[in-house]
Motif scaffolding. Structure first.
Motif, PDB file in Angstrom:
ATOM      1  N   SER A 165       0.865  -1.181   0.000  1.00  0.00           N
ATOM      2  CA  SER A 165       0.000   0.000   0.000  1.00  0.00           C
ATOM      3  C   SER A 165       0.905   1.235   0.000  1.00  0.00           C
ATOM      4  O   SER A 165       1.865   1.290   0.770  1.00  0.00           O
ATOM      5  N   GLN A 182      -1.146  -2.267  -6.160  1.00  0.00           N
ATOM      6  CA  GLN A 182      -1.065  -2.448  -4.706  1.00  0.00           C
ATOM      7  C   GLN A 182      -1.610  -3.836  -4.373  1.00  0.00           C
ATOM      8  O   GLN A 182      -2.705  -4.200  -4.824  1.00  0.00           O
ATOM      9  N   GLY A 229      -4.052  -2.667  -1.076  1.00  0.00           N
ATOM     10  CA  GLY A 229      -4.576  -1.307  -1.110  1.00  0.00           C
ATOM     11  C   GLY A 229      -5.704  -1.172  -0.086  1.00  0.00           C
ATOM     12  O   GLY A 229      -6.568  -2.044  -0.008  1.00  0.00           O
TER      13      GLY A 229
END
Ligand code: BTN
Length: 326
Positions: free
Chosen positions: A92, A114, A117
């Motif tokens: 992230s 990501q 994320g």
């Protein structure tokens, strides 16, 4: 965590013409073996990139992909003292910047993908490779933690300004506290991580922004809510680097204005873009549910609700559902 490899960039540059390229000729250009090319292609396919392989003719990329370009960002962002990092993958971008909160330097970081994320309220933020913007900015604000509620709102207004030149601006709205909507569908979201006070009396804040840019597929998309992207709206692919430049410049401007003038400076803009205003909503927090008519925000950025007895109550967090549209 992985930085973008030069060979991946070169490979995508070759494939971006939308024509077939065989493994041997790609290998010759990159000075690697055919099997190394195959490995890279497999990695890109695992990232979800649609590359067709055909025996005898080679590989073809279904949709062109423009990667993040750190040099372009450096040259075009107005704030030259910003440290910029781009990654092939990160868990992230917000979490990555937490490693630097004790340093004074302004930093932004972007990732092509990501793996973890994060969205608000512990939700996942869908982050497929190379399609959208996953951006975080680390900034040290000269404000007390208690004054930071408005920050998410100010960042949201920055995202709206960023998107304005690319779409029909009259359809852009912000839903408290910081969902960015286009024609009532979510196009961007903001996640703020406040890291408390640093030694110099400033607050370290990480402003994380996800903007749906070129994402179109629905097959693998686990987002169950109404969503949209610039590609869906405009029917064409956009250059993420250009949008990132606008985003950084606008966000920095808003954060500096917020530091200097406070939230009041932004109230007029907020009022003209407030999606919830006048609607009857239900606000759910951990311990209670409240229903009322949304009446904008107060000077701290809290949501104002007019309750059944006509009293006005301010709320600083909660999950919103709309009961009645105005
Ligand atoms: C939301 O609307 O729920 C907030 C979404 C925020 C997503 C961005 S993408 C870049 C940054 N890194 C994260 O893990 N989350 C934010």
């Amino acid at each position: 965590m992985r930085r973008l490899s030069t060979n991946i960039k070169k490979l995508l540059n070759i494939l971006n013409d939308g024509k077939y390229h065989d493994g041997t000729s790609i290998g010759n250009q990159l000075k690697i073996t055919r099997s190394a090319v195959w490995k890279m292609i497999t990695k890109l396919k695992n990232y979800g990139i649609e590359i067709r392989s055909e025996k005898g003719t080679g590989y073809i990329l279904q949709t062109p992909l423009n990667l993040l370009n750190k040099e372009f960002l450096k040259q075009n962002i107005n704030y030259k003292d910003l440290d910029i990092e781009t990654f092939e993958t990160l868990p992230s971008t917000n979490d990555y910047l937490k490693n630097f909160v004790s340093q004074k330097k302004l930093r932004i970081c972007l990732a092509e993908l990501q793996t973890h994320g994060r969205g608000r309220l512990s939700r996942q933020w869908f982050s497929p490779f190379g399609q959208n913007i996953y951006f975080s900015l680390l900034f040290h604000l000269h404000k007390d933690v208690s004054e930071l509620a408005g920050l998410a709102l100010v960042a949201g207004l920055g995202v709206i300004k960023t998107l304005t030149p690319f779409v029909n601006p009259s359809l852009l709205r912000i839903k408290w506290p910081n969902d960015i909507l286009y024609d009532q569908k979510k196009i961007a979201g903001i996640l703020i991580d406040v890291q408390g006070e640093t030694k110099n009396g400033r607050c370290a804040v990480i402003v994380g922004i996800g903007i749906n840019v070129n994402m179109q597929l629905e097959k693998k998309n686990p987002i169950n809510k109404n969503w949209t992207s610039l590609a869906r709206i405009t029917n064409k692919l956009s250059d993420r680097n250009v949008i990132c430049v606008h985003l950084t410049n606008q966000l920095m401007k808003n954060l500096l204005d917020f530091e200097m003038h406070g939230l009041n400076f932004f109230l007029q803009d907020w009022n003209s873009l407030d999606f919830l205003f006048g609607k009857i909503i239900k606000l759910e927090s951990v311990d209670k549910q409240t229903e009322g008519r949304a009446q904008g925000i107060d000077q701290y950025g809290r949501l104002l609700l007019e309750l059944a007895d006509k009293s006005l109550c301010a709320f600083s967090s909660g999950e919103i559902s709309i009961k009645e549209w105005r």
